[in-house]
Scaffold this motif. Structure first.
Motif, short mmCIF file in Angstrom:
data_model
loop_
_atom_site.label_atom_id
_atom_site.label_comp_id
_atom_site.label_asym_id
_atom_site.label_seq_id
_atom_site.Cartn_x
_atom_site.Cartn_y
_atom_site.Cartn_z
N ALA A 1 26.44 34.38 46.74
CA ALA A 1 27.73 33.68 46.64
C ALA A 1 27.75 32.47 47.57
N GLY B 1 29.56 31.52 42.11
CA GLY B 1 29.68 31.93 43.51
C GLY B 1 30.87 32.84 43.74
N LEU C 1 30.88 36.71 44.98
CA LEU C 1 31.69 37.15 46.12
C LEU C 1 32.55 38.35 45.74
#
Length: 420
Positions: free
Chosen positions: A240, A278, A282
């Motif tokens: 991420a 990303g 996450l």
């Protein structure tokens, strides 16, 4: 033209397939150095034969088959040598011909994972781990690695040779660590990928502000590791972080390569696909842990920037809090310096400068150019332009990156012109 096309095809296929080939050969030979030599033999064979015979329908399988034949030949040679040695002293034992199994997808996954943990083993110094990883898992040549890190080919070659010898001398097992051994070993793997990305994102030295090829290679390695160990939060956190940082690549330099600082970047040029990837990584990381580690926390910081449509929309208070959490998980003066920047943005430059001044005596930051750079920025915001100019000039002297030096010298000149 055909020879040029064939060479390009070889290089492209090698970059994709080399890690799998080397990983499989390591399982067969139990020797990292020999496996890499055999894989290189297959590469040379392709460079010699494809311009004449044409590119195979399945080039990856072609390389794997040639590498397997080379491995069989080498194992037979070793068995013949063993027979001769045995004949000198005692009755010859029975030796079976080497029978290397066919390769399937599950084997390749296991082989790759073993190779990742071997190339990044903490018994090797950091520079050796980086070089060996780029060589074995990235398929980069010695010359490419040398250019990326601005060192000589001889230096890179030495690092790789010494790394292989160290792995053999220390009898490093070719295995995936388990239990309590997994976390520190995985940390070493992630550190290597992080180091590769950072060198590409903000080059330590030289004439270029960035080296995007290194960023791309680190991203590829990070994604591969996330597929191999999907249940580890920190792996997804690192991916991420890299995706979100890489999303800014196009906006970080002008058309002539000059650096553009974060707050001055045109966010319309940020890569929205990388940002989505990303943020998704996450989310996966956060779903796997209730106690975020350093990469997850850094990714959360990067996400704050990614979610802000303008610099003014940035949630600096949250970023400062996340840096506070990061300082608990991985305390370091650099983290504190970054926290000072965030506090300066959230609570005003005086508050940020107060934190920076506490770091003035830190030995680890004595030659770190970003300390006077941050101090100069905060002083300039407070209208203390003479002091700011001196700090920018000090930072310019400390950096080894030519583009960054120009940027800092320009900031010093601007501070001089803004004096009352």
């Amino acid at each position: 033209m055909q020879a040029t096309q064939a060479r390009r095809a070889v290089e492209a296929v090698w970059r994709i397939e080399s890690a799998r080939i080397v990983a499989t050969l390591v399982r067969w030979t139990r020797d990292v150095g020999l496996a890499e030599e055999l894989a290189q033999d297959a590469l040379v064979a392709a460079l010699e034969q494809w311009p004449e015979s044409g590119i195979p329908a399945n080039p990856g399988a072609w390389l794997q088959a040639v590498a397997k034949r080379r491995a069989v030949d080498e194992l037979r040679r070793r068995q013949r040598l063993e027979r001769k040695v045995d004949e000198l002293g005692r009755q010859l034992p029975t030796h079976a011909e080497p029978d290397l199994p066919d390769v399937d997808a599950a084997d390749i996954t296991d082989d790759l994972l073993r190779l990742v943990f071997t190339a990044c083993h903490p018994v090797l110094p950091a520079q050796a781990r980086v070089a060996l990883t780029l060589r074995l898992l990235g398929g980069l040549t010695t010359a490419e690695i040398a250019r990326a890190f601005l060192v000589s080919e001889a230096t890179v070659a030495q690092r790789i040779v010494r790394a292989k010898k160290t792995l053999a001398r220390k009898r490093v097992p070719l295995e995936v660590p388990g239990g309590h051994d997994l976390e520190p070993r995985l940390s070493s793997v992630l550190e290597v990928v992080y180091l590769i990305f950072n060198e590409g994102y903000a080059a330590t030295a030289g004439a270029d502000w960035m080296r995007p090829d290194l960023c791309a290679e680190a991203l590829r390695l990070g994604r591969m590791i996330a597929e191999l160990v999907p249940g580890e939060a920190e792996v997804h956190g690192l991916v991420a972080l890299l995706e979100l940082q890489a999303s800014r690549t196009r906006a970080r330099t002008t058309s002539d390569g000059q650096p553009v600082l974060l707050l001055d970047q045109d966010r319309a040029r940020w890569d929205r696909l990388l940002i989505r990837r990303g943020l998704a990584a996450l989310d996966r990381a956060l779903a796997l842990t209730s106690a975020p580690g350093p990469y997850v926390l850094q990714a959360a910081i990067a996400a704050c920037h990614a979610r802000a449509t303008t610099a003014a929309d940035t949630d600096w208070a949250r970023i400062a809090a996340l840096y506070g959490a990061l300082a608990v998980v991985r305390p370091s003066p650099v983290v504190e310096l970054n926290r000072a920047v965030a506090v300066g943005m959230a609570d005003g430059p005086a508050a940020g400068l107060e934190l920076v001044e506490r770091l003035a005596g830190e030995p680890a930051l004595a030659s770190y150019h970003l300390l006077p750079s941050v101090r100069g920025d905060l002083l300039a915001k407070l209208g203390r332009h003479d002091e700011a100019r001196d700090q920018f000039l000090l930072a310019a002297r400390l950096t080894r990156n030519e583009r960054e030096r120009e940027l800092l010298e320009n900031r010093a000149a601007t501070s001089r012109s803004e004096r009352p």
